[in-house]
Design a protein around this motif. Sequence first.
Motif, PDB file in Angstrom:
ATOM      1  N   SER A 176       0.816  -1.213   0.000  1.00 56.23           N
ATOM      2  CA  SER A 176       0.000   0.000   0.000  1.00 56.23           C
ATOM      3  C   SER A 176       0.852   1.265   0.000  1.00 56.23           C
ATOM      4  O   SER A 176       0.350   2.342  -0.320  1.00 56.23           O
ATOM      5  N   VAL A 177       2.127   1.145   0.375  1.00 56.11           N
ATOM      6  CA  VAL A 177       3.043   2.289   0.271  1.00 56.11           C
ATOM      7  C   VAL A 177       3.463   2.326  -1.189  1.00 56.11           C
ATOM      8  O   VAL A 177       4.511   1.819  -1.586  1.00 56.11           O
ATOM      9  N   HIS A 178       2.637   2.949  -2.002  1.00 56.60           N
ATOM     10  CA  HIS A 178       2.610   2.648  -3.425  1.00 56.60           C
ATOM     11  C   HIS A 178       3.441   3.561  -4.302  1.00 56.60           C
ATOM     12  O   HIS A 178       4.018   3.116  -5.302  1.00 56.60           O
ATOM     13  N   VAL A 179       3.500   4.827  -3.961  1.00 60.41           N
ATOM     14  CA  VAL A 179       4.140   5.798  -4.860  1.00 60.41           C
ATOM     15  C   VAL A 179       5.619   5.485  -5.114  1.00 60.41           C
ATOM     16  O   VAL A 179       6.072   5.573  -6.262  1.00 60.41           O
ATOM     17  N   PRO A 180       6.413   5.103  -4.097  1.00 56.70           N
ATOM     18  CA  PRO A 180       7.843   4.871  -4.354  1.00 56.70           C
ATOM     19  C   PRO A 180       8.127   3.861  -5.450  1.00 56.70           C
ATOM     20  O   PRO A 180       9.086   4.013  -6.203  1.00 56.70           O
ATOM     21  N   HIS A 181       7.306   2.834  -5.567  1.00 57.99           N
ATOM     22  CA  HIS A 181       7.634   1.807  -6.558  1.00 57.99           C
ATOM     23  C   HIS A 181       7.363   2.275  -7.979  1.00 57.99           C
ATOM     24  O   HIS A 181       7.876   1.700  -8.942  1.00 57.99           O
ATOM     25  N   HIS A 182       6.579   3.363  -8.140  1.00 56.81           N
ATOM     26  CA  HIS A 182       6.447   3.951  -9.466  1.00 56.81           C
ATOM     27  C   HIS A 182       7.629   4.848  -9.795  1.00 56.81           C
ATOM     28  O   HIS A 182       7.970   5.047 -10.959  1.00 56.81           O
ATOM     29  N   VAL A 183       8.250   5.371  -8.754  1.00 55.29           N
ATOM     30  CA  VAL A 183       9.463   6.162  -8.955  1.00 55.29           C
ATOM     31  C   VAL A 183      10.630   5.247  -9.287  1.00 55.29           C
ATOM     32  O   VAL A 183      11.437   5.515 -10.177  1.00 55.29           O
ATOM     33  N   ASN A 184      10.713   4.113  -8.578  1.00 54.81           N
ATOM     34  CA  ASN A 184      11.771   3.124  -8.836  1.00 54.81           C
ATOM     35  C   ASN A 184      11.272   1.766  -8.368  1.00 54.81           C
ATOM     36  O   ASN A 184      11.181   1.518  -7.162  1.00 54.81           O
ATOM     37  N   SER A 185      10.965   0.880  -9.314  1.00 59.65           N
ATOM     38  CA  SER A 185      10.387  -0.419  -8.966  1.00 59.65           C
ATOM     39  C   SER A 185      11.372  -1.360  -8.290  1.00 59.65           C
ATOM     40  O   SER A 185      10.986  -2.432  -7.821  1.00 59.65           O
ATOM     41  N   LYS A 186      12.636  -0.982  -8.227  1.00 61.96           N
ATOM     42  CA  LYS A 186      13.627  -1.850  -7.593  1.00 61.96           C
ATOM     43  C   LYS A 186      13.788  -1.574  -6.093  1.00 61.96           C
ATOM     44  O   LYS A 186      14.579  -2.226  -5.420  1.00 61.96           O
ATOM     45  N   ILE A 187      13.040  -0.612  -5.555  1.00 67.62           N
ATOM     46  CA  ILE A 187      13.094  -0.359  -4.118  1.00 67.62           C
ATOM     47  C   ILE A 187      12.513  -1.568  -3.395  1.00 67.62           C
ATOM     48  O   ILE A 187      11.352  -1.924  -3.616  1.00 67.62           O
ATOM     49  N   PRO A 188      13.266  -2.249  -2.522  1.00 66.90           N
ATOM     50  CA  PRO A 188      12.731  -3.417  -1.817  1.00 66.90           C
ATOM     51  C   PRO A 188      11.653  -2.991  -0.825  1.00 66.90           C
ATOM     52  O   PRO A 188      11.629  -1.848  -0.354  1.00 66.90           O
TER      53      PRO A 188
END
Length: 256
Positions: A176-188
């Motif tokens: 649900s912490v969703h925005v970061p993975h659109h910035v960089n999908s490799k963030i674990p």
Amino acid sequence: MYTIQSTNPCVSSLCGVIHLPCVSRLVEDTAWHPVMRTEIEKWGPVQSTLYKTFLGSPLKLWASVGHWWIWHFDLSKYTEKQRPRVLVSLAAVAAFAFIGLPTIAHYSGLLGVVKYWLMPWLGYHFWMSTFTVVHHTAPHIPFKPASEWNAAKAQLSGTVHCEYPRWVEFLCHDISVHVPHHVNSKIPWYNLRAAHDSLMKNWGEYMTSCTFNWRMMKTIFTELHVYDDKKNYVPFDQEKPEPFFEVQRKVIPNSV
């Protein structure tokens, strides 16, 4: 969607998910997309009933079943570069259909197929559809044609950060912490909250945050259906009220 963090390229290829960077771009964002008027014009009575039933009611929380059926078996929808991976996926589906399912049916009967395949399958699609529709649907978030689309703005403003009960976030590894993975999908997943906090501190004015609530879901079910270049979304029955939607607007609660 998240890519798999593996040093083995084969593992990444087989287990990973290709993350499309085209969030909120018309036509190209295939993860979630409003219905287009040009599509509605092509619908016959049966198609119209099916689409309105599944995309204009709580059944929308299983809409990924339709996405799976329409997108995942049609090789013409993929580029030449993507097709080898799609074929691997189709081979895995075929192997389970022709080996896995008969084996389950042989040893546990029809009830076993329901318990060990159908219910988990529907449960997965409920999870996938619910998170996807909440993340990608809001009255003020527009879908833009390619000529007007801006990658940086879409990555920050094109999706919703939604706070769920903590036990839901724990079980779903903070998806649900969703925005970061659109910035960089490799963030674990274990760095998503830190990444979100940093984005909020520096770019929070461009981001959308909310807390899961029934009013939001009611709006998604009954109002946010068809793409409109001025209002972003209009309901299926904008031109003429339809009982199917009118009843839902009265019956579905705004809170529980």
